[in-house]
Design a protein around this motif. Structure first.
Motif, PDB file in Angstrom:
ATOM      1  N   HIS A 164      37.971  26.308  47.555  1.00  0.00           N
ATOM      2  CA  HIS A 164      37.977  26.832  46.183  1.00  0.00           C
ATOM      3  C   HIS A 164      36.849  26.177  45.404  1.00  0.00           C
ATOM      4  CE1 HIS A 164      39.344  28.140  42.227  1.00  0.00           C
ATOM      5  NE2 HIS A 164      39.062  26.907  41.830  1.00  0.00           N
ATOM      6  N   LYS A 165      36.021  26.998  44.779  1.00  0.00           N
ATOM      7  CA  LYS A 165      34.934  26.517  43.932  1.00  0.00           C
ATOM      8  C   LYS A 165      34.965  27.308  42.631  1.00  0.00           C
ATOM      9  CE  LYS A 165      32.029  25.454  47.945  1.00  0.00           C
ATOM     10  NZ  LYS A 165      30.763  25.751  48.667  1.00  0.00           N
ATOM     11  N   GLY A 166      35.077  26.610  41.510  1.00  0.00           N
ATOM     12  CA  GLY A 166      35.135  27.296  40.223  1.00  0.00           C
ATOM     13  C   GLY A 166      36.284  26.784  39.378  1.00  0.00           C
ATOM     14  N   PRO A 167      36.556  27.422  38.245  1.00  0.00           N
ATOM     15  CA  PRO A 167      37.565  26.938  37.297  1.00  0.00           C
ATOM     16  C   PRO A 167      38.918  26.652  37.937  1.00  0.00           C
ATOM     17  CG  PRO A 167      36.331  28.757  36.352  1.00  0.00           C
ATOM     18  CD  PRO A 167      35.910  28.665  37.788  1.00  0.00           C
ATOM     19  N   HIS A 168      39.528  25.582  37.493  1.00  0.00           N
ATOM     20  CA  HIS A 168      40.828  25.163  38.013  1.00  0.00           C
ATOM     21  C   HIS A 168      41.872  26.263  37.840  1.00  0.00           C
ATOM     22  CE1 HIS A 168      44.745  23.003  37.751  1.00  0.00           C
ATOM     23  NE2 HIS A 168      44.235  22.332  38.766  1.00  0.00           N
ATOM     24  N   TYR A 218      44.920  30.073  41.872  1.00  0.00           N
ATOM     25  CA  TYR A 218      45.902  30.966  42.477  1.00  0.00           C
ATOM     26  C   TYR A 218      45.246  32.171  43.151  1.00  0.00           C
ATOM     27  CZ  TYR A 218      49.726  28.319  40.432  1.00  0.00           C
ATOM     28  OH  TYR A 218      50.615  27.323  40.118  1.00  0.00           O
ATOM     29  N   GLN A 219      44.103  32.613  42.629  1.00  0.00           N
ATOM     30  CA  GLN A 219      43.382  33.684  43.312  1.00  0.00           C
ATOM     31  C   GLN A 219      42.908  33.208  44.688  1.00  0.00           C
ATOM     32  OE1 GLN A 219      43.435  33.177  40.101  1.00  0.00           O
ATOM     33  NE2 GLN A 219      42.626  34.866  38.890  1.00  0.00           N
ATOM     34  N   SER A 220      42.453  31.948  44.756  1.00  0.00           N
ATOM     35  CA  SER A 220      42.039  31.390  46.035  1.00  0.00           C
ATOM     36  C   SER A 220      43.236  31.219  46.968  1.00  0.00           C
ATOM     37  CB  SER A 220      41.347  30.032  45.824  1.00  0.00           C
ATOM     38  OG  SER A 220      40.149  30.185  45.083  1.00  0.00           O
ATOM     39  N   VAL A 221      44.351  30.769  46.421  1.00  0.00           N
ATOM     40  CA  VAL A 221      45.574  30.626  47.221  1.00  0.00           C
ATOM     41  C   VAL A 221      45.988  31.970  47.798  1.00  0.00           C
ATOM     42  CG1 VAL A 221      48.042  30.087  47.133  1.00  0.00           C
ATOM     43  CG2 VAL A 221      46.398  28.593  45.972  1.00  0.00           C
ATOM     44  N   GLN A 222      45.862  33.018  47.000  1.00  0.00           N
ATOM     45  CA  GLN A 222      46.232  34.349  47.463  1.00  0.00           C
ATOM     46  C   GLN A 222      45.383  34.772  48.665  1.00  0.00           C
ATOM     47  OE1 GLN A 222      46.085  37.216  44.324  1.00  0.00           O
ATOM     48  NE2 GLN A 222      47.079  38.838  45.513  1.00  0.00           N
ATOM     49  N   HIS A 271      37.512  16.770  42.827  1.00  0.00           N
ATOM     50  CA  HIS A 271      37.239  16.487  41.419  1.00  0.00           C
ATOM     51  C   HIS A 271      38.533  16.442  40.611  1.00  0.00           C
ATOM     52  CE1 HIS A 271      33.335  18.679  42.501  1.00  0.00           C
ATOM     53  NE2 HIS A 271      32.970  17.434  42.237  1.00  0.00           N
ATOM     54  N   ASP A 272      38.473  15.750  39.499  1.00  0.00           N
ATOM     55  CA  ASP A 272      39.471  15.854  38.443  1.00  0.00           C
ATOM     56  C   ASP A 272      38.989  16.984  37.527  1.00  0.00           C
ATOM     57  OD1 ASP A 272      40.960  15.662  36.088  1.00  0.00           O
ATOM     58  OD2 ASP A 272      41.023  13.467  36.143  1.00  0.00           O
ATOM     59  N   PRO A 273      39.800  18.039  37.313  1.00  0.00           N
ATOM     60  CA  PRO A 273      39.316  19.169  36.501  1.00  0.00           C
ATOM     61  C   PRO A 273      38.932  18.782  35.079  1.00  0.00           C
ATOM     62  CG  PRO A 273      41.680  19.343  36.906  1.00  0.00           C
ATOM     63  CD  PRO A 273      41.168  18.257  37.798  1.00  0.00           C
ATOM     64  N   LYS A 274      39.442  17.638  34.604  1.00  0.00           N
ATOM     65  CA  LYS A 274      39.098  17.196  33.241  1.00  0.00           C
ATOM     66  C   LYS A 274      37.733  16.538  33.191  1.00  0.00           C
ATOM     67  CE  LYS A 274      42.690  14.534  32.778  1.00  0.00           C
ATOM     68  NZ  LYS A 274      43.312  14.755  34.112  1.00  0.00           N
ATOM     69  N   GLU A 275      37.176  16.199  34.361  1.00  0.00           N
ATOM     70  CA  GLU A 275      35.955  15.402  34.391  1.00  0.00           C
ATOM     71  C   GLU A 275      34.707  16.176  34.788  1.00  0.00           C
ATOM     72  OE1 GLU A 275      35.929  12.372  33.289  1.00  0.00           O
ATOM     73  OE2 GLU A 275      38.097  12.297  32.994  1.00  0.00           O
ATOM     74  N   VAL A 276      34.847  17.432  35.179  1.00  0.00           N
ATOM     75  CA  VAL A 276      33.680  18.218  35.606  1.00  0.00           C
ATOM     76  C   VAL A 276      33.669  19.555  34.872  1.00  0.00           C
ATOM     77  CG1 VAL A 276      33.562  17.171  37.885  1.00  0.00           C
ATOM     78  CG2 VAL A 276      34.936  19.242  37.560  1.00  0.00           C
ATOM     79  N   GLU A 284      31.928  23.635  38.451  1.00  0.00           N
ATOM     80  CA  GLU A 284      31.669  22.624  39.480  1.00  0.00           C
ATOM     81  C   GLU A 284      32.937  22.163  40.193  1.00  0.00           C
ATOM     82  OE1 GLU A 284      29.596  19.417  37.664  1.00  0.00           O
ATOM     83  OE2 GLU A 284      27.936  20.666  36.954  1.00  0.00           O
ATOM     84  N   TYR A 285      34.090  22.565  39.707  1.00  0.00           N
ATOM     85  CA  TYR A 285      35.349  22.068  40.270  1.00  0.00           C
ATOM     86  C   TYR A 285      35.526  22.538  41.711  1.00  0.00           C
ATOM     87  CZ  TYR A 285      40.298  21.162  40.920  1.00  0.00           C
ATOM     88  OH  TYR A 285      41.500  20.725  41.418  1.00  0.00           O
ATOM     89  N   ARG A 286      35.983  21.609  42.596  1.00  0.00           N
ATOM     90  CA  ARG A 286      36.187  21.923  44.018  1.00  0.00           C
ATOM     91  C   ARG A 286      37.545  21.428  44.482  1.00  0.00           C
ATOM     92  NH1 ARG A 286      32.167  19.247  47.703  1.00  0.00           N
ATOM     93  NH2 ARG A 286      33.414  20.370  49.255  1.00  0.00           N
TER      94      ARG A 286
END
Length: 286
Positions: free
Chosen positions: A150-154, A158-162, A186-191, A195-197
């Motif tokens: 998964h790359k993109g907004p936290h 769920y779309q990636s999980v699907q 990453h911590d979603p609060k820090e990036v 950039e979130y992975r």
């Protein structure tokens, strides 16, 4: 009210909230729930509303609708069957209530789910006593995994999980037969959101054939790890991870290795109630 009395009061409501969640397919009367909480039935409804922000009826309906949202995406059940399981007499009343709760009809949600409204719905849980958090140092074995990256907004996880579930079903990686992991880069609060992975993974010793979902093979290396078991909702996972990093790690004298923190989803929602979820946290150490 002393801290001791406040904690006892909170625990009685946590107990009744968990009872509701674990018995969503049953008839749940205010009188019966007041007995579970050991409160007078004449005051329970008002106490519950003040404590949770919901009437008893609305709270039960919200939990049933939240469970239904997962069934809409991760199962192939007909909408009428999901509506009946959620306690509605017909799809029309289910559709109206579902749209009021999250802004989409069940059909719209199934086609293009917006998860944010459901992520915001969580009943109050008190801060865990650190004494109940037991950290062990274990040797984690080399583990081969199949990974959806998964790359993109936290909030888009769920779309990636699907997509990962589609691949998992097609390749017969049943959750009750294979172990499920997440690797947190990453911590979603820090990036920045873009950039979130996060890696969504299943243990696999098989070759991973090219596939339209983009699932690829990786490994979790053998490593010493600090291990902490988290009980309850995934929404509260950050609290246990914060304890591991902010309190246990400085006091332990240990140093994290280069591999990211990862978790094993021991069981999954909605197969079990959120209060019954078990998540094992692993912090790799040098």
């Amino acid at each position: 009210m002393t801290d001791c009395h406040l904690n006892q009061y909170q625990q009685r409501f946590i107990k009744v909230c968990e009872y509701i969640e674990q018995h969503l397919d049953n008839k749940l009367s205010v009188e019966h729930l007041s007995q579970v909480a050991h409160f007078s039935r004449w005051h329970f409804h008002r106490q519950f509303s003040e404590f949770t922000g919901f009437t008893v009826k609305r709270f039960i309906q919200q939990l049933r609708l939240k469970r239904a949202s997962y069934h809409l995406i991760f199962r192939q059940d007909k909408i009428i069957d999901i509506a009946l399981q959620a306690g509605f007499e017909n799809p029309e009343s289910f559709s109206r209530s579902f749209k009021k709760a999250c802004g989409q009809t069940p059909s719209e949600f199934r086609k293009a789910p917006q998860w944010q409204p459901w992520q915001k719905h969580s009943y109050f849980t008190p801060i865990k006593d650190n004494a109940t958090m037991s950290v062990k140092i274990i040797d984690f074995p080399l583990t081969h995994i199949a990974v959806f990256e998964h790359k993109g907004p936290h909030q888009d996880i769920y779309q990636s999980v699907q997509q990962f579930i589609q691949w998992r079903k097609a390749n017969n990686f049943r959750p009750d037969k294979t172990r499920t992991y997440n690797i947190f880069y990453h911590d979603p609060k820090e990036v920045e959101p873009a950039e979130y992975r996060l890696d969504i993974c299943v243990a696999s010793d098989s070759d991973i054939s090219p596939n339209e979902q983009g699932v690829v093979p990786k490994t979790i290396p053998a490593n010493r790890c600090a291990y902490l078991r988290h009980y309850g909702s995934w929404d509260d996972l950050e609290e246990s991870m914060r304890y591991l990093y902010a309190q246990w790690l400085p006091e332990s004298g240990e140093t994290p290795s280069e591999f990211p923190c990862f978790v094993e989803r021991v069981n999954l929602y909605p197969e079990v109630a959120e209060s019954e979820l078990i998540t094992d946290i692993y912090l790799p150490l040098k």
